[in-house]
Design an enzyme around this catalytic site. Sequence first.
Site, PDB file in Angstrom:
ATOM      1  N   GLU A  98       0.691  -1.146  -0.074  1.00 19.83           N
ATOM      2  CA  GLU A  98       0.054  -0.026   0.102  1.00 19.83           C
ATOM      3  C   GLU A  98       0.905   1.279   0.012  1.00 19.83           C
ATOM      4  OE1 GLU A  98      -2.708  -0.463   3.406  1.00 19.83           O
ATOM      5  OE2 GLU A  98      -3.945  -2.051   2.321  1.00 19.83           O
ATOM      6  N   GLU A 155      -6.680  -7.512  -0.920  1.00 20.07           N
ATOM      7  CA  GLU A 155      -7.421  -7.543   0.320  1.00 20.07           C
ATOM      8  C   GLU A 155      -8.730  -7.205   0.373  1.00 20.07           C
ATOM      9  OE1 GLU A 155      -5.192  -4.964   3.366  1.00 20.07           O
ATOM     10  OE2 GLU A 155      -3.230  -5.906   2.689  1.00 20.07           O
TER      11      GLU A 155
END
Length: 616
Positions: free
Chosen positions: A144, A297
């Site tokens: 991320e 995710e």
Amino acid sequence: MKKLFGACYYPEHWEPDRIEKDVEIMKTLGFNAVRIGEFAWSFVEPSPGEYDFSLFDRVIETFSKNGIGVIMGTPTATPPAWLVKSHPEILQENESGHKLNFGSRRHYCFNSLVYRKFAREITRKYAERYGKSDTIIAWQIDNEYGCHNSTLCYCDNCAKKFRKWLKDKYHNIEALNKAWGTVFWSQQYRDWEEIDPPRHTIASHNPSLSLDYMRFSSDSAIEFHREMAEEVRKYSSKPITHNLMVNFTEIDYYKLSKELDFVSWDNYIPGDYDYHLQGMNHDLMRSLKNEPFLVMEQQPGRVNWRKVNNYHDPEQLKYWIAQSMAHGAFGSLIFRYRQLPYGAEQYHSALLNYDGSLTPRAIAAKEGFKAFMDEEILIPIKETAIYIDYENFWIDRTDRLNNNFSLLSDSILIAYKALRELGYNVDFVFPEDDISEYKLLFIPSAYYVRDEFLKKLSTFNGKLIVTAMTSSKDEYNNIRSSIPYGLEEILGVKVVDFGGIEQAQDLMLNGKKFKGKFILEVLKILDAETIGDFLYPYEKFPAVTRKGNAIYIASIPEESLLKELLLSIGFEKRINGAEIINFKGTSVLLNPYPEKREIEFGHDKIFLEPFFWKIL
Ligand SMILES: [Zn+2]
């Protein structure tokens, strides 16, 4: 890629003897993939140069015996304490010169050469160890990028690198002074060394400097990624990805996606759940490479990091999986496998409870995986498109006409919703993309439109809708001499004045009243026809104009205005009360609501159970 279903798994958080039992459970839930490893730096390298991969060796061997593939995450998002204590210069610095402290994650500077050396080293160790393993199916580099607003750093490493970046771009300091208009407020530079990042100042920075700093910062993150990927490629031929994030605009994801073998992203759901927002993100991720993507995710229920970490019905997880697959995903990994009672994410839900027992979410995930395991992955057909250039998000943030306006949520999302509410597929197109196949192209407030794209628009045959502020800025974030630059002939209008508006402004279109928001422009009509007018006190000003297939709106339209406009130019309302995605020869209907719905589809009425879907 084959279809991938599973979860993000952290064996280092549990007793090693739990692994075999976990793998048994994963098999019963229909897993064929897990992601591991991405936060485990201090676990595999507890002291500098001392490595212990024995737990991961055992985990990978167990997965291998049970036919579950592993996406290996490299751990550079979490530099360990020993590294930070011995090299505090790797830490990020904010606009006010404060170093970020150790104790969370993403605290490193992309441009620290010291950090890059350590990051390459640990990435290489992972790649050397598992590069030839048949169980590894893909790599995720870092985690991320940009999360927690970590793209921009203002440290001396970055200042030095920024000066070099500017020198490569402008070649001589006079060219930079001219492009940035530094004569304003006595900002002329004699030498590259005089230029700093846009650190904290009493009032606004030069918008040209700010835009170049956003470009530089995005390039820095991408360069960091490229260096780490190089290490992996030395030892492995498996595909490399990175998990992108919902609604992130600090890094040019289109540019970053060129470095990825496939796009993956993390699907987190805001508390005030809006299925169109999630749909928009799926469509954006698919559009980056115009290929199926992976949900790396998937939020299973509550998270731990929002102001309120809402409860979600476990059945909703099944819908989220179905929605991603319908929008073009090739798989979905749930974050995370088991709830953890310690650490900063202890409130985050998972498939397994804190005690290792199954939650209803595990059953919902199992059913969601099963429903799509044998379905073919299809890309939605091309119908309509919305233009995006990440640089416009940066212009939106560096120089503001109306501080209440957000390009993403007030302009792009509204255009997306209008099209999706009528039942049309939406792709996002970038400056380099081909637009010739779309029946409609939307350009929502694209401040800067590149010359290469203006050229494409001059031969575009579909319908075109353009909203206020489009093509009003040049590549240096300066106002164009004529607005909308390069589009006056296509649209038949010229913007002669403009301003922000605090309250929404009434306007009439097709005999109905709608609202324009945030911005109002004064148009000079060249050879367009006025089809909508502002009302009091601006009743002299055209609000909506049309020239052939090209429509211009001199404000930021609300969703109902756009729907009315679309219906009046030949689009139809295909569906009521559900989400629809259209494929060649088939469609998928989805019910995003927690109650049973009667859906009107053409002349048919279709009943859909709560959070359920139907392939027609
Ligand atoms: Zn820095």
